[in-house]
Enzyme design. Structure first.
Site, short mmCIF file in Angstrom:
data_model
loop_
_atom_site.label_atom_id
_atom_site.label_comp_id
_atom_site.label_asym_id
_atom_site.label_seq_id
_atom_site.Cartn_x
_atom_site.Cartn_y
_atom_site.Cartn_z
N ARG A 91 0.95 -1.51 -0.07
CA ARG A 91 0.23 -0.44 0.29
C ARG A 91 0.59 1.56 -0.02
O ARG A 91 0.58 2.34 1.15
CB ARG A 91 -1.07 0.24 1.52
CG ARG A 91 -1.95 -0.66 1.65
CD ARG A 91 -2.94 -1.15 -0.01
NE ARG A 91 -3.87 -2.53 0.51
CZ ARG A 91 -3.82 -2.87 -0.22
NH1 ARG A 91 -2.28 -3.59 -0.80
NH2 ARG A 91 -4.11 -4.62 0.09
N SER B 283 -10.85 -0.28 3.35
CA SER B 283 -10.17 0.07 4.47
C SER B 283 -9.87 0.86 4.77
O SER B 283 -9.66 1.30 4.77
CB SER B 283 -9.10 -1.69 4.30
OG SER B 283 -9.53 -2.92 4.14
N GLU C 231 -5.45 4.49 6.14
CA GLU C 231 -5.60 4.50 4.57
C GLU C 231 -5.92 5.55 3.46
O GLU C 231 -5.36 5.90 2.06
CB GLU C 231 -6.13 3.37 3.49
CG GLU C 231 -5.44 2.60 2.62
CD GLU C 231 -6.31 1.62 2.15
OE1 GLU C 231 -6.11 0.64 2.67
OE2 GLU C 231 -7.25 1.35 0.93
C1 LIG Z 1 -15.41 -0.62 -1.44
C2 LIG Z 1 -13.43 0.25 -1.50
C3 LIG Z 1 -12.70 -1.13 -1.86
C4 LIG Z 1 -11.58 -1.25 -1.86
N1 LIG Z 1 -11.06 -1.60 -1.74
C5 LIG Z 1 -9.26 -1.73 -2.07
C6 LIG Z 1 -8.18 -3.42 -2.27
O1 LIG Z 1 -8.83 -4.01 -2.30
N2 LIG Z 1 -7.03 -2.96 -2.53
C7 LIG Z 1 -7.15 -1.69 -2.49
O2 LIG Z 1 -5.76 -1.51 -2.81
N3 LIG Z 1 -7.74 -0.60 -2.19
C8 LIG Z 1 -8.98 -0.41 -2.14
N4 LIG Z 1 -9.69 0.51 -2.19
C9 LIG Z 1 -9.30 1.66 -2.31
C10 LIG Z 1 -9.68 2.43 -3.66
O3 LIG Z 1 -10.20 1.65 -3.73
C11 LIG Z 1 -8.00 2.41 -4.62
O4 LIG Z 1 -7.33 2.92 -3.37
C12 LIG Z 1 -8.22 2.99 -5.46
O5 LIG Z 1 -7.26 2.96 -5.88
C13 LIG Z 1 -8.45 4.71 -5.52
O6 LIG Z 1 -9.21 5.28 -6.34
P1 LIG Z 1 -9.82 6.07 -7.20
O7 LIG Z 1 -9.08 6.90 -8.72
O8 LIG Z 1 -11.06 6.29 -5.74
O9 LIG Z 1 -8.80 7.61 -6.18
P2 LIG Z 1 -9.10 8.59 -5.25
O10 LIG Z 1 -9.59 8.20 -4.04
O11 LIG Z 1 -10.34 9.81 -6.31
O12 LIG Z 1 -7.98 9.44 -4.81
C14 LIG Z 1 -6.97 8.99 -3.88
C15 LIG Z 1 -5.59 9.29 -3.88
O13 LIG Z 1 -5.11 9.57 -5.14
C16 LIG Z 1 -4.75 10.55 -5.39
N5 LIG Z 1 -5.04 10.40 -7.53
C17 LIG Z 1 -6.34 9.85 -7.60
N6 LIG Z 1 -5.88 10.12 -9.53
C18 LIG Z 1 -4.56 10.54 -9.40
C19 LIG Z 1 -3.93 10.76 -10.67
N7 LIG Z 1 -4.48 10.44 -11.90
N8 LIG Z 1 -2.89 11.28 -10.11
C20 LIG Z 1 -2.38 12.32 -9.25
N9 LIG Z 1 -3.18 11.30 -8.31
C21 LIG Z 1 -4.18 10.65 -8.35
C22 LIG Z 1 -5.63 11.41 -4.89
O14 LIG Z 1 -5.11 12.95 -5.38
C23 LIG Z 1 -5.32 10.75 -3.96
O15 LIG Z 1 -4.12 11.38 -3.02
C24 LIG Z 1 -11.25 0.12 -1.49
C25 LIG Z 1 -11.74 1.64 -1.85
C26 LIG Z 1 -13.52 1.06 -1.35
C27 LIG Z 1 -14.52 2.19 -1.03
#
Ligand SMILES: Cc1cc2nc3c(=O)[nH]c(=O)nc-3n(C[C@H](O)[C@H](O)[C@H](O)COP(=O)(O)OP(=O)(O)OC[C@H]3O[C@@H](n4cnc5c(N)ncnc54)[C@H](O)[C@@H]3O)c2cc1C
Length: 355
Positions: A161, A235, A339
């Site tokens: 992570r 998480s 996280e």
């Molecule tokens: C129900 C649920 C289940 C999940 N399960 C998992 C799992 O099994 N494993 C896991 O690892 N994670 C999990 N996550 C967490 C999450 O889905 C991941 O971390 C995912 O990659 C976040 O993507 P996002 O586009 O929603 O990012 P956001 O939440 O929009 O952003 C997260 C971070 O990334 C940055 N960011 C986003 N896009 C960019 C970009 N293009 N350039 C630079 N920075 C950027 C943002 O500024 C922020 O700091 C889960 C979340 C939920 C709600």
């Protein structure tokens, strides 16, 4: 690039809390990223990047910034399993695409919400697979120079992570594209015990994808509008990875608190560390599934997920997460790390989650 003013962000996050963005721009073309950065620089405005909003907790006051979301969404196969994927592609759509072409490498990451551009940030992982296993390079725009840079996987410092994008390069880049190296016709990765038990006979990529999604659904770990636990960031804490002496102390503490047959699960992690499930610590500290404080609580299906029951504020979520953290530390001496990225808070508002 003409950003909109005063745009609600809560509906763009899975926790559904937080105030508005002063400015917001959805960028359909990769060239727009540098333009948007210049627009903000001219106005002396900070820039925040939002993807699917599934790993952020935004403050109630909102963000006095230009918030950008990269929406470019092309998937360009380059042959031999290599593929360029724009940051705005939905992560799970990319996994589905890879599985449909029988290209292995991301099948266990089925059902993770969010955009491809965010996947390298925390090296998303699940069921024994991490995205770092298939990322070849990350293409980004340097926020200061506006120039495009290519960051090879070796320079991404991927860990559990974790990546360089959370540390030395925090806030430095906007990811616009990720190049993956998949394995055409390769076997599915079935190493995680829970997945192994659930797979019965057919070990195809499609079956693994389906099984992972089913397992995740049981824990409210896929986005589902009908699920009472749906407003979460997945998480809320990462699993602690402990130095040998710290792990020994934890074992002693757990024995003192719960007796000899406590059954503390532990797994070897890289660098001689031991990984301990945060969910186990939270439950055994007395904050089991379904624990509730007004509008917030622990998911009824997964003790690592903190949920907004509908009317929560960001401050209520932070206070509750801090309570969980304090309770675990008080009982077992282990300090949990949040996280999700906390955006728009003053440092004193989140101290109880960071110190
Ligand atoms: C129900 C649920 C289940 C999940 N399960 C998992 C799992 O099994 N494993 C896991 O690892 N994670 C999990 N996550 C967490 C999450 O889905 C991941 O971390 C995912 O990659 C976040 O993507 P996002 O586009 O929603 O990012 P956001 O939440 O929009 O952003 C997260 C971070 O990334 C940055 N960011 C986003 N896009 C960019 C970009 N293009 N350039 C630079 N920075 C950027 C943002 O500024 C922020 O700091 C889960 C979340 C939920 C709600």
């Amino acid at each position: 690039v003409t950003p909109q003013e005063n745009v609600a962000l809560a509906p763009q996050t899975t926790l559904r809390v937080g105030g508005p963005a002063r400015y917001f721009a959805a960028l359909e073309e990769l060239d727009d990223v540098a333009r948007a950065l210049a627009w903000a620089a001219e106005r002396d405005l900070p820039v925040e990047v939002l993807g699917g909003g599934s790993n952020v907790l935004i403050a109630d006051r909102g963000l006095n910034a230009l918030v950008i979301r990269v929406r470019a969404d092309r998937i360009t196969p380059l042959g031999s399993g290599r593929v360029d994927v724009d940051a705005g592609v939905c992560w799970d759509a990319f996994v589905a695409w890879a599985v449909a072409r029988d290209e292995a490498g991301v099948e266990c990451l089925s059902g993770i919400p969010g955009d491809v551009g965010a996947a390298p940030m925390q090296n998303v992982g699940a069921y024994g697979q991490e995205v770092s296993e298939t990322i070849e390079q990350v293409v980004a725009i340097d926020r200061l120079s506006g120039e495009q840079v290519v960051i090879e996987a070796d320079a991404c410092a991927f860990g559990y992570r974790d990546s360089v994008f959370k540390h030395a390069a925090a806030g430095q880049y906007v990811v616009v594209r990720v190049r993956f190296r998949l394995t055409p016709g390769g076997p599915a990765k079935i190493v995680y015990p829970e997945l192994e038990r659930a797979i019965d006979g057919d070990r195809s990529l499609a079956t693994v994808r389906e099984t992972v999604v089913q397992l995740r659904r049981k824990k409210s770990m896929v986005l589902d509008e009908r699920d009472d636990n749906r407003r979460s960031a997945g998480s809320f804490f990462v699993n602690p990875t402990l130095e040998p002496n710290v792990f020994a102390e934890l074992q002693q503490r757990v024995t003192a608190e719960l007796g000899e047959d406590h059954g503390l699960p532990s797994y070897p992690a890289v660098g001689g560390l031991t990984k301990v499930p945060a969910a186990w610590l939270i439950e055994r500290a007395g904050m089991g599934k379904g624990t509730r404080r007004g509008n917030v609580g622990i998911s009824s299906k997964h003790s690592l997920a903190i949920v907004n029951h509908g009317r929560a504020t960001a401050s209520e979520l932070v206070a509750f997460a801090a309570e969980v953290r304090r309770t675990v530390r008080g009982r077992f001496g282990v300090t949990l790390t949040a996280e999700p990225r906390l955006l728009g808070f003053d440092s004193d508002e989140t101290r109880a989650l960071v110190d």
